[in-house]
Scaffold this active site. Structure first.
Site, mmCIF file in Angstrom:
data_model
loop_
_atom_site.group_PDB
_atom_site.id
_atom_site.type_symbol
_atom_site.label_atom_id
_atom_site.label_comp_id
_atom_site.label_asym_id
_atom_site.label_seq_id
_atom_site.Cartn_x
_atom_site.Cartn_y
_atom_site.Cartn_z
ATOM 1 N N HIS A 24 47.923 64.306 27.867
ATOM 2 C CA HIS A 24 48.966 64.582 28.540
ATOM 3 C C HIS A 24 50.092 65.028 28.021
ATOM 4 O O HIS A 24 51.314 64.470 27.765
ATOM 5 C CB HIS A 24 49.481 63.582 29.521
ATOM 6 C CG HIS A 24 50.186 63.847 30.656
ATOM 7 N ND1 HIS A 24 50.289 62.965 31.817
ATOM 8 C CD2 HIS A 24 51.002 64.886 30.943
ATOM 9 C CE1 HIS A 24 50.930 63.666 32.681
ATOM 10 N NE2 HIS A 24 51.532 64.923 32.460
ATOM 11 N N ARG A 81 48.039 67.072 37.483
ATOM 12 C CA ARG A 81 48.428 65.721 37.531
ATOM 13 C C ARG A 81 46.889 64.778 37.662
ATOM 14 O O ARG A 81 45.984 65.441 37.953
ATOM 15 C CB ARG A 81 48.960 65.175 38.662
ATOM 16 C CG ARG A 81 50.566 65.498 38.524
ATOM 17 C CD ARG A 81 51.212 64.158 37.365
ATOM 18 N NE ARG A 81 52.463 64.125 37.419
ATOM 19 C CZ ARG A 81 53.220 65.226 36.470
ATOM 20 N NH1 ARG A 81 52.704 65.858 35.742
ATOM 21 N NH2 ARG A 81 54.424 64.994 36.490
ATOM 22 N N GLU A 127 45.808 57.052 33.666
ATOM 23 C CA GLU A 127 46.199 57.319 32.278
ATOM 24 C C GLU A 127 47.123 56.451 32.063
ATOM 25 O O GLU A 127 48.235 56.023 33.311
ATOM 26 C CB GLU A 127 46.682 58.931 32.081
ATOM 27 C CG GLU A 127 47.663 59.398 32.805
ATOM 28 C CD GLU A 127 47.819 60.924 32.622
ATOM 29 O OE1 GLU A 127 49.212 61.166 32.506
ATOM 30 O OE2 GLU A 127 47.131 61.528 32.694
#
Length: 324
Positions: free
Chosen positions: A285, A238, A267
């Site tokens: 991601h 993360r 993000e």
């Protein structure tokens, strides 16, 4: 009369169709998330919510949703949801573990291999027409076989990566809050070490721990200075677990050989200085981004939502005390 639910994002149409069999569906249907005010307004009369890990569900929006009984995340992580506020309000929160384990391990391995052998950089160089002749020292990378892999976060995905490492003859060390049982360590040929020992010894440090405020900047300036200048860092966990600014400085100063980064602080915005580096591989991601995995994740979340609103026990409730 069917219960009302809200879907916050564009998901596969198969998921929407299945939910429409059980519920009156308010489908946002866009890849752009709902602004907070609109989310609050549309959630006011809803009993259920299907959301992505990119959709924040803070306490003030929860307080404005008096009918909400279930918030079902499409993803393993759920730090986008104020679980404590949901629990206080009697709202079940669910996630989608298991179904993306192997897919995310594949991506972690792909990033590790890509940064070790500098594949994206070499491809860009070739596409730019710079390849004029073979050279003995052309695009030298780092061997993965027989290297030391350090895994921080030895859960399902960490174990799946350790299994892959065995095929490369790697020495695997790991750090976890809870040490694995002896038979599990033997199965994956992995040894528990302290965090500092792992950072000092590993040729590849792979981050797979879940995010929480207690692990914010778990890898920062001090930790990066423990790593070998020949080492690589790979983050598929993360954003926020790594201090991105400190990582960029370490890479720029060549105190770290390379990095593979799939997740970022803030993000989809990220530190633009990453783009100035030639020793980092960046992906947006996409750890679970295979069609099979995303379908399985979505169906798992749908199953959880149907169960929660039809009197059944959701399979993946992260605050089971609300079900008592």
């Amino acid at each position: 009369m069917k219960p009302k639910i809200l879907i916050t994002r564009h998901f596969f149409p198969e998921l929407v169709s299945r939910l429409q069999m059980y519920f009156e569906v308010d489908n946002h249907g866009s890849n752009e998330g709902l602004p907070p005010a609109e989310l609050k307004a549309r959630l006011a009369d809803k009993a259920g919510l299907l959301l992505s890990v990119a959709d924040p569900l803070p306490a003030d929006i929860i307080a404005a949703a008096p009918h909400l009984r279930a918030a079902c995340n499409v993803g393993v992580g759920y730090n986008n949801i104020d679980v404590a506020a949901c629990t206080k309000a009697g709202i079940a929160v669910t996630n989608t573990p298991d179904v993306l384990t192997e897919t995310t391990a594949d991506l972690a391995w792909a990033l590790l291999m890509s940064v070790a052998r500098r594949l994206p950089m070499a491809e860009r160089w070739l596409r730019e027409g710079q390849w004029g002749a073979w050279r003995y020292d052309l695009w030298l990378g780092t061997d993965v076989h027989d290297a030391t892999l350090g895994i921080i976060g030895m859960g399902r995905i960490g174990q799946a990566v350790a299994r892959r490492a065995m095929g490369f003859g790697m020495k695997t060390i790991y750090h976890n809050r809870t040490r694995l049982a002896g038979e599990m360590e033997a199965k994956y040929q992995a040894s528990w070490v302290t965090k500092d020992t792992l950072l000092r010894e590993a040729d590849f440090v792979l981050l797979l721990l879940p995010y929480s405020p207690t692990v914010h900047h778990y890898i920062g300036e001090a930790e990066l200075r423990l790593m070998k200048p020949t080492a690589h860092l790979v983050n598929v966990a993360r954003g926020g677990i790594v201090d991105d600014a400190a990582l960029i400085t370490a890479l720029r100063e060549r105190r770290l050989c390379g990095a593979g980064v799939d997740v970022f602080e803030g993000e989809p915005k990220f530190n633009p200085d990453f783009l100035t580096l030639d020793n980092v591989v960046l992906t947006p991601h996409i750890g679970s981004a295979s069609k099979q995995a995303r379908m399985a994740m979505g169906m798992r979340a749908v199953d959880n939502l149907i169960a929660a609103l039809t009197g059944e026990r959701p399979r993946d409730c992260v605050n089971p005390e609300v079900l008592q």
